[in-house]
Scaffold this motif. Structure first.
Motif, PDB file in Angstrom:
ATOM      1  N   ARG A 195       0.852  -1.185   0.000  1.00 48.29           N
ATOM      2  CA  ARG A 195       0.000   0.000   0.000  1.00 48.29           C
ATOM      3  C   ARG A 195       0.889   1.237   0.000  1.00 48.29           C
ATOM      4  O   ARG A 195       1.901   1.280   0.709  1.00 48.29           O
ATOM      5  CB  ARG A 195      -0.908   0.008   1.239  1.00 48.29           C
ATOM      6  N   TYR A 196       0.514   2.241  -0.764  1.00 46.08           N
ATOM      7  CA  TYR A 196       1.295   3.470  -0.896  1.00 46.08           C
ATOM      8  C   TYR A 196       0.403   4.658  -0.551  1.00 46.08           C
ATOM      9  O   TYR A 196      -0.674   4.821  -1.126  1.00 46.08           O
ATOM     10  CB  TYR A 196       1.827   3.640  -2.318  1.00 46.08           C
ATOM     11  N   ASP A 197       0.838   5.495   0.382  1.00 50.82           N
ATOM     12  CA  ASP A 197       0.129   6.726   0.734  1.00 50.82           C
ATOM     13  C   ASP A 197       1.029   7.898   0.372  1.00 50.82           C
ATOM     14  O   ASP A 197       2.166   7.998   0.856  1.00 50.82           O
ATOM     15  CB  ASP A 197      -0.183   6.761   2.232  1.00 50.82           C
ATOM     16  N   ARG A 198       0.528   8.767  -0.481  1.00 49.54           N
ATOM     17  CA  ARG A 198       1.338   9.881  -0.967  1.00 49.54           C
ATOM     18  C   ARG A 198       0.505  11.162  -1.036  1.00 49.54           C
ATOM     19  O   ARG A 198      -0.714  11.119  -1.129  1.00 49.54           O
ATOM     20  CB  ARG A 198       1.880   9.589  -2.370  1.00 49.54           C
ATOM     21  N   SER A 199       1.209  12.298  -1.052  1.00 49.77           N
ATOM     22  CA  SER A 199       0.567  13.578  -1.329  1.00 49.77           C
ATOM     23  C   SER A 199       0.263  13.668  -2.821  1.00 49.77           C
ATOM     24  O   SER A 199       1.007  13.144  -3.654  1.00 49.77           O
ATOM     25  CB  SER A 199       1.508  14.723  -0.931  1.00 49.77           C
ATOM     26  N   SER A 200      -0.847  14.321  -3.162  1.00 49.31           N
ATOM     27  CA  SER A 200      -1.218  14.443  -4.584  1.00 49.31           C
ATOM     28  C   SER A 200      -0.848  15.811  -5.142  1.00 49.31           C
ATOM     29  O   SER A 200      -1.437  16.273  -6.114  1.00 49.31           O
ATOM     30  CB  SER A 200      -2.728  14.206  -4.754  1.00 49.31           C
ATOM     31  N   GLY A 201       0.132  16.477  -4.521  1.00 50.82           N
ATOM     32  CA  GLY A 201       0.519  17.812  -4.975  1.00 50.82           C
ATOM     33  C   GLY A 201       0.869  17.876  -6.450  1.00 50.82           C
ATOM     34  O   GLY A 201       0.445  18.778  -7.171  1.00 50.82           O
ATOM     35  N   ASP A 202       1.694  16.939  -6.894  1.00 45.82           N
ATOM     36  CA  ASP A 202       2.066  16.896  -8.318  1.00 45.82           C
ATOM     37  C   ASP A 202       1.677  15.509  -8.819  1.00 45.82           C
ATOM     38  O   ASP A 202       2.386  14.539  -8.608  1.00 45.82           O
ATOM     39  CB  ASP A 202       3.569  17.130  -8.483  1.00 45.82           C
ATOM     40  N   ILE A 203       0.540  15.441  -9.481  1.00 48.46           N
ATOM     41  CA  ILE A 203      -0.039  14.149  -9.800  1.00 48.46           C
ATOM     42  C   ILE A 203       0.824  13.324 -10.733  1.00 48.46           C
ATOM     43  O   ILE A 203       0.899  12.101 -10.632  1.00 48.46           O
ATOM     44  CB  ILE A 203      -1.469  14.326 -10.361  1.00 48.46           C
ATOM     45  N   PHE A 204       1.530  13.988 -11.659  1.00 49.91           N
ATOM     46  CA  PHE A 204       2.328  13.217 -12.615  1.00 49.91           C
ATOM     47  C   PHE A 204       3.593  12.656 -11.964  1.00 49.91           C
ATOM     48  O   PHE A 204       3.976  11.509 -12.207  1.00 49.91           O
ATOM     49  CB  PHE A 204       2.669  14.085 -13.836  1.00 49.91           C
ATOM     50  N   ALA A 205       4.216  13.454 -11.118  1.00 52.96           N
ATOM     51  CA  ALA A 205       5.368  12.940 -10.374  1.00 52.96           C
ATOM     52  C   ALA A 205       4.933  11.815  -9.454  1.00 52.96           C
ATOM     53  O   ALA A 205       5.649  10.829  -9.268  1.00 52.96           O
ATOM     54  CB  ALA A 205       6.020  14.065  -9.566  1.00 52.96           C
ATOM     55  N   LEU A 206       3.714  11.932  -8.891  1.00 51.86           N
ATOM     56  CA  LEU A 206       3.180  10.892  -8.029  1.00 51.86           C
ATOM     57  C   LEU A 206       3.013   9.580  -8.785  1.00 51.86           C
ATOM     58  O   LEU A 206       3.391   8.518  -8.317  1.00 51.86           O
ATOM     59  CB  LEU A 206       1.836  11.336  -7.459  1.00 51.86           C
ATOM     60  N   GLN A 207       2.429   9.676 -10.013  1.00 49.92           N
ATOM     61  CA  GLN A 207       2.255   8.474 -10.818  1.00 49.92           C
ATOM     62  C   GLN A 207       3.593   7.812 -11.102  1.00 49.92           C
ATOM     63  O   GLN A 207       3.730   6.594 -11.005  1.00 49.92           O
ATOM     64  CB  GLN A 207       1.545   8.805 -12.132  1.00 49.92           C
ATOM     65  N   ASP A 208       4.600   8.610 -11.465  1.00 47.08           N
ATOM     66  CA  ASP A 208       5.927   8.057 -11.754  1.00 47.08           C
ATOM     67  C   ASP A 208       6.500   7.362 -10.512  1.00 47.08           C
ATOM     68  O   ASP A 208       7.040   6.259 -10.593  1.00 47.08           O
ATOM     69  CB  ASP A 208       6.886   9.160 -12.201  1.00 47.08           C
ATOM     70  N   GLU A 209       6.372   8.036  -9.358  1.00 49.75           N
ATOM     71  CA  GLU A 209       6.963   7.495  -8.131  1.00 49.75           C
ATOM     72  C   GLU A 209       6.313   6.163  -7.758  1.00 49.75           C
ATOM     73  O   GLU A 209       7.001   5.178  -7.459  1.00 49.75           O
ATOM     74  CB  GLU A 209       6.794   8.489  -6.987  1.00 49.75           C
ATOM     75  N   ILE A 210       4.988   6.132  -7.785  1.00 51.63           N
ATOM     76  CA  ILE A 210       4.306   4.912  -7.365  1.00 51.63           C
ATOM     77  C   ILE A 210       4.527   3.806  -8.383  1.00 51.63           C
ATOM     78  O   ILE A 210       4.747   2.648  -8.015  1.00 51.63           O
ATOM     79  CB  ILE A 210       2.805   5.183  -7.136  1.00 51.63           C
ATOM     80  N   ALA A 211       4.481   4.150  -9.676  1.00 51.79           N
ATOM     81  CA  ALA A 211       4.713   3.122 -10.699  1.00 51.79           C
ATOM     82  C   ALA A 211       6.095   2.506 -10.538  1.00 51.79           C
ATOM     83  O   ALA A 211       6.258   1.289 -10.609  1.00 51.79           O
ATOM     84  CB  ALA A 211       4.563   3.720 -12.094  1.00 51.79           C
ATOM     85  N   GLN A 212       7.116   3.342 -10.286  1.00 53.52           N
ATOM     86  CA  GLN A 212       8.471   2.813 -10.111  1.00 53.52           C
ATOM     87  C   GLN A 212       8.550   1.957  -8.850  1.00 53.52           C
ATOM     88  O   GLN A 212       9.207   0.911  -8.835  1.00 53.52           O
ATOM     89  CB  GLN A 212       9.486   3.955 -10.038  1.00 53.52           C
ATOM     90  N   SER A 213       7.858   2.383  -7.782  1.00 55.01           N
ATOM     91  CA  SER A 213       7.867   1.593  -6.553  1.00 55.01           C
ATOM     92  C   SER A 213       7.201   0.235  -6.765  1.00 55.01           C
ATOM     93  O   SER A 213       7.700  -0.795  -6.314  1.00 55.01           O
ATOM     94  CB  SER A 213       7.151   2.354  -5.436  1.00 55.01           C
TER      95      SER A 213
END
Length: 488
Positions: A195-213
């Motif tokens: 499970r990943y909990d993240r801030s949605s401040g920058d949605i595209f960076a968020l997608q990249d980070e979670i996808a890589q994780s």
């Protein structure tokens, strides 16, 4: 009237009528990645039985299988299935690990947030597709299952894949929660979940980070599952790919006896396929281990470099092969420029390659670049916290924090390294040095004794020469090791 979770449970039981259905599979079908109390499944099954009993005196149609799950044993049921049009002969599984990524559920309650779930899946599929050893079902195929309560075993048959990745996305205010679960479609068993909990401040960076994780964390799980599968095969059926998988656990051990055993299998794989880059990369790693831990023999060093060059020659599009090749060139060939050319090429192919960051951190650590070593090790551990090579990332942190004077941090990292691989002598080398710097001399000498127990011929001066240790690190580390009682 049944709720949606009870309906999902009934659908899965009917889909697998007459077959055992594990509790994990039922929980996933009804709750996905949501948190739930332990008795919720029992409550929902009881509700199903109550409805069946009131309608058809059939409360015994759902059989309890102690410690295993449940099974539908009632009469056959004819249902309209939106997926029936896809049914046909099951597709044969590829001769390598294969996976489908299903559309992630949008749990936000806002249909407009579906783009976030779809974008997450697109990025995960793209990341997986860069891993040469994986067969990845195309997005257009996996997205035909959108909106269905999916039976992963059916997906495996219809798409011809062994593994299925499911997930969900929930966006609330400024936070996003993503869950992901990897399932073996042949058995229904859960391989991995996160499970990943993240801030949605920058949605595209968020997608990249979670996808890589997701990709980075999942790749070792897929590899371990494939290794377990191959271990159950008859030896005479092994092809080059299976031989490499069978060798992998011994390669990852870093122990001379095991890597010598792995080399036997890898040499068979290379004889079957001389251009198999990953076989060469793993062989390079085996010879690297033998060089450092079995007498610093020049023949092992030369073989490590030769296999690394073959891995680069045949594996220009294989991130894992390039990573292993780069490590051997840096550590055994003492060519850190060539090493990082290979590692950066690996990361351009597969940005979520935890192993590239972990092994790169080791090269940077011995090369006397502590800040970069710590940065690379942290990236690797974030992508794959339970990686078989996690101990190496902690080693890099220990030596780097020690060089920077952060002795408490160095000691913590060294202990983590020992915990991750207690049979590896170098983990105790870093621990002994860290304990000396904290004036814990009796503990340091106990760690040094453990080094010699595991590696009786260890001499830190020869080891430093073997890895081309940076002068400042050699001076600092050597002083601490002398005080711990290790021979030079």
């Amino acid at each position: 009237m049944l709720g949606r979770r009870a309906v999902a449970l009934l659908q899965l039981l009917l889909d697998r009528a007459g077959l055992p259905v594990s509790k994990d599979a039922l929980v996933h079908a009804a709750w996905g990645g949501s948190a739930m109390a332990d008795n919720n499944l029992t409550v929902q099954i009881a509700a199903l039985r109550k409805v069946l009993s009131s309608e058809a005196a059939a409360d015994n149609w759902i059989e309890t299988l102690p410690r295993r799950g449940y099974r539908y044993v009632g009469p056959a049921v004819t249902r309209s299935d939106p997926g029936e049009a896809r049914l046909g002969p099951p597709l044969l599984l590829p001769n390598k690990a294969s996976i489908a990524v299903l559309p992630f559920s949008n749990l936000s309650g806002n249909p407009e947030h579906r783009y976030l779930a779809d974008g997450m899946v697109d990025d995960v599929i793209s990341g997986l597709s860069r891993i040469k050893s994986l067969f990845v079902a195309a997005r257009n195929s996996s997205f035909t299952y959108r909106g269905e309560a999916v039976d992963v075993q059916r997906v495996g048959r219809e798409l011809g894949v062994r593994y299925v990745l499911e997930g969900s996305v929930r966006k609330e205010g400024g936070r996003v929660r993503v869950t992901a679960t990897l399932i073996d479609s042949q058995t229904g068993a859960q391989i991995w979940a996160e499970r990943y909990d993240r801030s949605s401040g920058d949605i595209f960076a968020l997608q990249d980070e979670i996808a890589q994780s997701v990709v980075g964390s999942m790749a070792p799980s897929v590899r371990r599952a494939e290794i377990d599968r191959v271990k159950r095969k008859r030896p005479e059926s092994l092809d080059a790919y299976d031989l490499v998988l069978r060798a992998q656990m011994d390669v990852d051990s870093g122990m001379p006896e095991q890597v010598a055993r792995a080399l036997t299998l890898l040499e068979r794989a290379i004889a079957l396929d001389p251009s198999y880059a990953l076989a060469h990369g793993n062989a390079a790693m085996c010879h690297h281990c033998l060089f450092l831990r079995a007498g610093l023999q020049e023949a092992n060093r030369a073989a490590s470099i030769d296999h690394a060059r073959s891995a680069m020659l045949h594996g220009s599009d294989d991130a894992a092969a390039l990573t292993l090749a780069g490590f051997s060139l840096g550590m055994d060939g003492h060519d850190r420029g060539a090493a990082f050319t290979a590692l950066e090429a690996a990361l351009s192919i597969s940005p979520s390659s935890a192993l590239a960051y972990i092994l790169g951190s080791v090269i940077l650590g011995w090369g006397g670049e502590p800040e970069r070593a710590i940065e690379w090790s942290e990236k690797g551990l974030r992508l794959s916290p339970f990686d078989p090579w996690a101990f190496a990332a902690y080693d890099a942190q220990a030596m780097s924090h020690g060089l920077l004077g952060n002795h408490e941090e160095a000691c913590r990292a060294a202990y983590r390294s020992v915990q991750a691989n207690p049979a590896h002598s170098i983990t105790y080398v870093q621990l002994a040095a860290a304990l000396v710097r904290l004036d814990r001399l009796s503990e340091a000498r106990a760690a040094a004794a453990r080094v010699l127990e595991l590696h009786p011929s260890f001499r830190f001066g020869r080891h430093f020469s073997g890895v081309n240790c940076a002068p400042a690190l050699a001076e600092s580390l050597g002083k601490a090791l002398r005080e711990a009682g290790l021979p030079e």
